[in-house]
Design an enzyme around this catalytic site. Structure first.
Site, PDB file in Angstrom:
ATOM      1  N   SER A 145      -6.317  -1.469  -2.806  1.00 19.11           N
ATOM      2  CA  SER A 145      -6.825  -2.781  -2.413  1.00 19.11           C
ATOM      3  C   SER A 145      -7.327  -2.730  -0.981  1.00 19.11           C
ATOM      4  O   SER A 145      -6.834  -1.944  -0.163  1.00 19.11           O
ATOM      5  CB  SER A 145      -5.719  -3.839  -2.514  1.00 19.11           C
ATOM      6  OG  SER A 145      -4.873  -3.790  -1.370  1.00 19.11           O
ATOM      7  N   ASP A 146      -8.335  -3.549  -0.676  1.00 24.35           N
ATOM      8  CA  ASP A 146      -8.616  -3.797   0.729  1.00 24.35           C
ATOM      9  C   ASP A 146      -7.429  -4.571   1.274  1.00 24.35           C
ATOM     10  O   ASP A 146      -6.605  -5.114   0.529  1.00 24.35           O
ATOM     11  CB  ASP A 146      -9.930  -4.575   0.884  1.00 24.35           C
ATOM     12  CG  ASP A 146     -10.605  -4.313   2.222  1.00 24.35           C
ATOM     13  OD1 ASP A 146      -9.888  -3.968   3.184  1.00 24.35           O
ATOM     14  OD2 ASP A 146     -11.828  -4.465   2.320  1.00 24.35           O
ATOM     15  N   TRP A 147      -7.328  -4.654   2.591  1.00 21.08           N
ATOM     16  CA  TRP A 147      -6.127  -5.175   3.224  1.00 21.08           C
ATOM     17  C   TRP A 147      -6.005  -6.686   2.987  1.00 21.08           C
ATOM     18  O   TRP A 147      -6.784  -7.478   3.491  1.00 21.08           O
ATOM     19  CB  TRP A 147      -6.147  -4.834   4.704  1.00 21.08           C
ATOM     20  CG  TRP A 147      -5.514  -3.513   5.033  1.00 21.08           C
ATOM     21  CD1 TRP A 147      -4.519  -3.288   5.938  1.00 21.08           C
ATOM     22  CD2 TRP A 147      -5.794  -2.225   4.464  1.00 21.08           C
ATOM     23  NE1 TRP A 147      -4.169  -1.953   5.960  1.00 21.08           N
ATOM     24  CE2 TRP A 147      -4.927  -1.280   5.064  1.00 21.08           C
ATOM     25  CE3 TRP A 147      -6.682  -1.773   3.492  1.00 21.08           C
ATOM     26  CZ2 TRP A 147      -4.932   0.069   4.735  1.00 21.08           C
ATOM     27  CZ3 TRP A 147      -6.686  -0.420   3.152  1.00 21.08           C
ATOM     28  CH2 TRP A 147      -5.825   0.475   3.774  1.00 21.08           C
TER      29      TRP A 147
END
Length: 719
Positions: A259-261
């Site tokens: 996932s992106d943050w």
């Protein structure tokens, strides 16, 4: 000599190249080891591995010899170290080679440089103790306003596909995992956290997916990062159609979906939707603790209650372990990486040299350094570092040569150089009459005026968009040049007609107020730590420019397809890609709109002549050949571009599409014969009814040229 030195550097990078990563395969012996480890792990240990345990790490299992997984941002350089509170640690040697940005790399149109670029990045990530480098970024340049266009590569999926493969192999041959991002349709920063993207299946398959497909199938990328936005109503990171059916299904991706943050917003849907590793926290806040991650305590409870099968967790852990074994993290010793070396800087400089684009030249360039007595250098970007700008792509450079420093080092015979700032960099800064007056006086007294302007990066990490027009988290408000630069440049040109304009930035800007009066214009992107030297050497002819635009440069924002026929930024919840497949030059061709500069455009100090194009087809493969001759007295490089036009189709198709290119280096007077092989996919379109690629019988035109609007030779064939 320059070419010889670079050839040696390239040879050194390729000597230690590992096995090809062209196919996603599993090794039975490794899979057996992974199965054994999984059997020894507790459920809690497995859950601990599928979410972050600090800003950029996820947990290992020490008792089983499984290390933490360490990541770093770094599309164009390994990012400075960050602590748990997102503040710079500033401990140890965390400077890196500041490579040119992704847009500058793609502007070289040289896949070999993509490999060299990736090899530098992988080596320095390994030196810094990283396991995954969070790059490359390959989202389509859909709108000129996107704040992250500078990180990405092109509006064209074919060009992206060819450039991304070398980058990934360069990184991963160093024993580090690349992470291609952002999957998919993260084409704007405005409302990126939840905007829902709606597009046709054909646009998805023909425009937005090909780069990622090449990254996985040809490049063998070990990991993929999901986008923040939604796609057809579901978040991209755990979008069942995108991740399970296409990425892991159709393409057979065996690696890790990260996932992106802060991009995970649920537990069960994320677990079943294909997300493998949840990372992130809110910027400026402490990193999330174990219970706060969706794929932590809530996931543990769901498995314990039988709501989610443990085999779902096992698959995610297996994917993590798979890339750990592949990159020698477990039971093996990595060879040490190298850090901020002279040969790494040479690669950065080479990319900058080949990525600088000469947009316009009315005979003023190259400058004759032996005769020039005085130069006025004007503009804040002439004397400004860029490495720590742009948001998450910031790099703590070992050094950075500015354009002013490069020009000062390049001149001879005590040429007088006087610098004027010209404008102030502040978000709402207007034209400064006093600064402009100083610049005008400077220009009047000089033989040549060089204005260095364009867009800017932001610096302060927590407020990176305050003074930035190229940065994560914010799009540009418009295409207008900021800080009163139009007034400055117009005044300087009036004072000194021999004015050259050098533009920094991630894409097009409105230059209509002065473009017709400037003697020369260069587009340099953000050219890395040696950028100032490369710019100066292009200006003075030590380097013959060979960069080409990877995007169409509209005259005004209203001429951009996303704004003319598409939607941007959407209605607040959804953005509809009504521009469909007509992105970039496909739109300008189809709707007969003349851009400021065409896709693929870029001038040289050499001139090239194209020979007659020959084409023949056998067993579904078309072979194209013709000659290119350097008819000037200067050694130079031409990017030869091959486009294909479907003369008559059952569906609406672009007027032409890029299907091949080659950067060819030619000595003065030299002629080379080029050959291109085009398979059936070259002539195909995606049929939404049959959900497959179709090649129709009929007439096609093969077109060869120097840009999408400068076609030199063509041939009609029947398939």
């Amino acid at each position: 000599m320059r070419k010889t030195i670079f050839t040696c550097i390239m040879a050194g990078l390729f000597i230690n190249a590992g096995k090809s990563h062209a196919q996603q395969k599993t090794d039975p012996a490794t899979e057996s080891k992974i199965t054994s480890l999984l059997k020894q792990m507790t459920l809690e240990e497995k859950i601990g591995m599928i979410h972050g345990n600090s800003s950029f790490t996820s947990a290992g299992v020490a008792r089983l010899g499984i290390p933490e997984l360490t990541m770093s941002d770094g599309p164009h350089g390994v990012r400075p170290e960050h602590g748990r509170d997102w503040k710079l640690d500033n401990e140890g040697n965390d400077s890196s080679t500041y490579l040119p940005v992704g847009l500058s790399l793609a502007s070289t149109w040289n896949p070999e440089l993509g490999y060299a670029f990736g090899a530098v990045l992988g080596s320095e990530a390994k030196f810094r103790g990283k396991d995954i480098i969070l790059g490359p970024g390959i989202n389509i340049l859909r709108t000129p306003l996107n704040g992250r266009n500078f990180e990405y590569m092109s509006e064209d999926p074919f060009l992206i596909s060819k450039m991304v493969v070398g980058y990934i192999k360069g990184v991963q041959d160093q024993g580090i995992s690349a992470c291609v991002k952002h999957f998919i349709a993260n084409n704007q920063e405005t409302r990126r956290d939840g905007i829902n993207v709606e597009m046709s299946e054909r646009a998805l398959r023909e425009i937005y997916l090909p780069g990622f497909k090449a990254a996985i199938i040809e490049g063998g990328a070990n990991s993929v990062m999901g986008a923040y936005n939604k796609f057809r109503g579901e978040y991209c990171t755990y979008n069942d159609y995108l991740v399970n059916k296409i990425l892991k299904g159709e393409w057979g991706f065996m690696g890790l979906m990260i996932s992106d943050w802060g991009a995970i917003h649920s537990t069960k849907v994320a677990l079943l939707g294909g997300a493998d590793l949840e990372m992130g926290s809110d910027i400026g806040k402490p990193v999330l603790k174990f219970p706060d991650f969706y794929m932590a305590a809530p996931a543990l409870k769901m498995v314990q209650k039988g709501e989610v099968k443990e085999s779902v967790i096992d698959d995610k852990v297996r994917r993590i372990l798979r890339i750990m074994f592949k990159t020698n993290m477990i039971n093996a010793t990595r060879k040490p990486g190298r850090h901020a070396t002279a040969d790494h800087a040479a690669i950065a400089k080479k990319v900058a040299e080949e990525g600088i684009i000469l947009l316009k030249n009315k005979g003023i360039l190259p400058l004759k350094k032996n005769t020039i007595k005085s130069i006025a250098v004007i503009g804040a970007n002439a004397n400004r570092d860029n490495a720590m700008g742009g948001g998450s792509s910031q790099v703590l450079a070992k050094y950075e040569i500015t354009p002013l420093e490069g020009i000062q080092a390049c001149v001879v015979n005590n040429t007088a150089i006087r610098y004027s700032q010209g404008y102030s960099i502040a978000r709402d800064a207007k034209a400064d009459a006093k600064m402009i007056a100083d610049a005008v006086e400077n220009a009047k007294s000089a033989e040549i005026a060089i204005v260095v302007g364009g867009w800017t990066h932001g610096y302060n990490y927590s407020k990176w968009a305050d003074n930035a027009f190229d940065a994560e988290g914010a799009d540009k408000p418009n295409m207008n040049m900021p800080f009163g630069q139009d007034e400055l440049i117009s005044a300087v040109i009036t004072a000194n007609p021999n004015t050259i304009v050098v533009l920094f930035g991630g894409g097009a800007m409105n230059i209509t107020k002065w473009e017709g009066k400037a003697k020369a214009i260069l587009q340099v992107g953000y050219p890395g730590l040696e950028g100032g030297s490369a710019i100066a050497e292009v200006l003075f002819g030590d380097i013959n420019p060979s960069g080409k635009l990877t995007f169409s440069w509209p005259k005004t924002l209203e001429d951009s397809p996303a704004h003319k026929i598409g939607e941007y930024p959407g209605d607040g919840t959804t953005v509809k890609y009504k521009d469909d497949i007509f992105v970039g030059y496909r739109y300008f061709d189809k709707y007969k709109v003349k851009p400021q500069f065409s896709f693929g455009h870029g001038l040289s100090y050499s001139k090239f002549k194209y020979g007659k194009l020959n084409a023949s087809s056998t067993n579904g493969v078309t072979t194209v050949s013709f000659t290119v001759q350097n008819i000037s007295s200067n050694t130079g490089a031409e990017v030869v571009q091959i486009y294909v036009k479907d003369v008559k189709s059952s569906v609406i198709r672009p007027e032409k599409e890029l299907k091949g290119f080659q950067k060819v280096f030619l000595n003065a007077g030299e002629t080379k014969e080029l050959q291109f092989t085009l398979d059936s996919e070259t002539f195909s379109f995606f049929d939404e009814k049959q959900m497959k690629w179709i090649q129709e019988a009929g007439d096609f035109e093969i077109l060869a040229g120097s840009s999408s609007s400068d076609l030199r030779s063509k041939k009609k064939i029947k398939l």
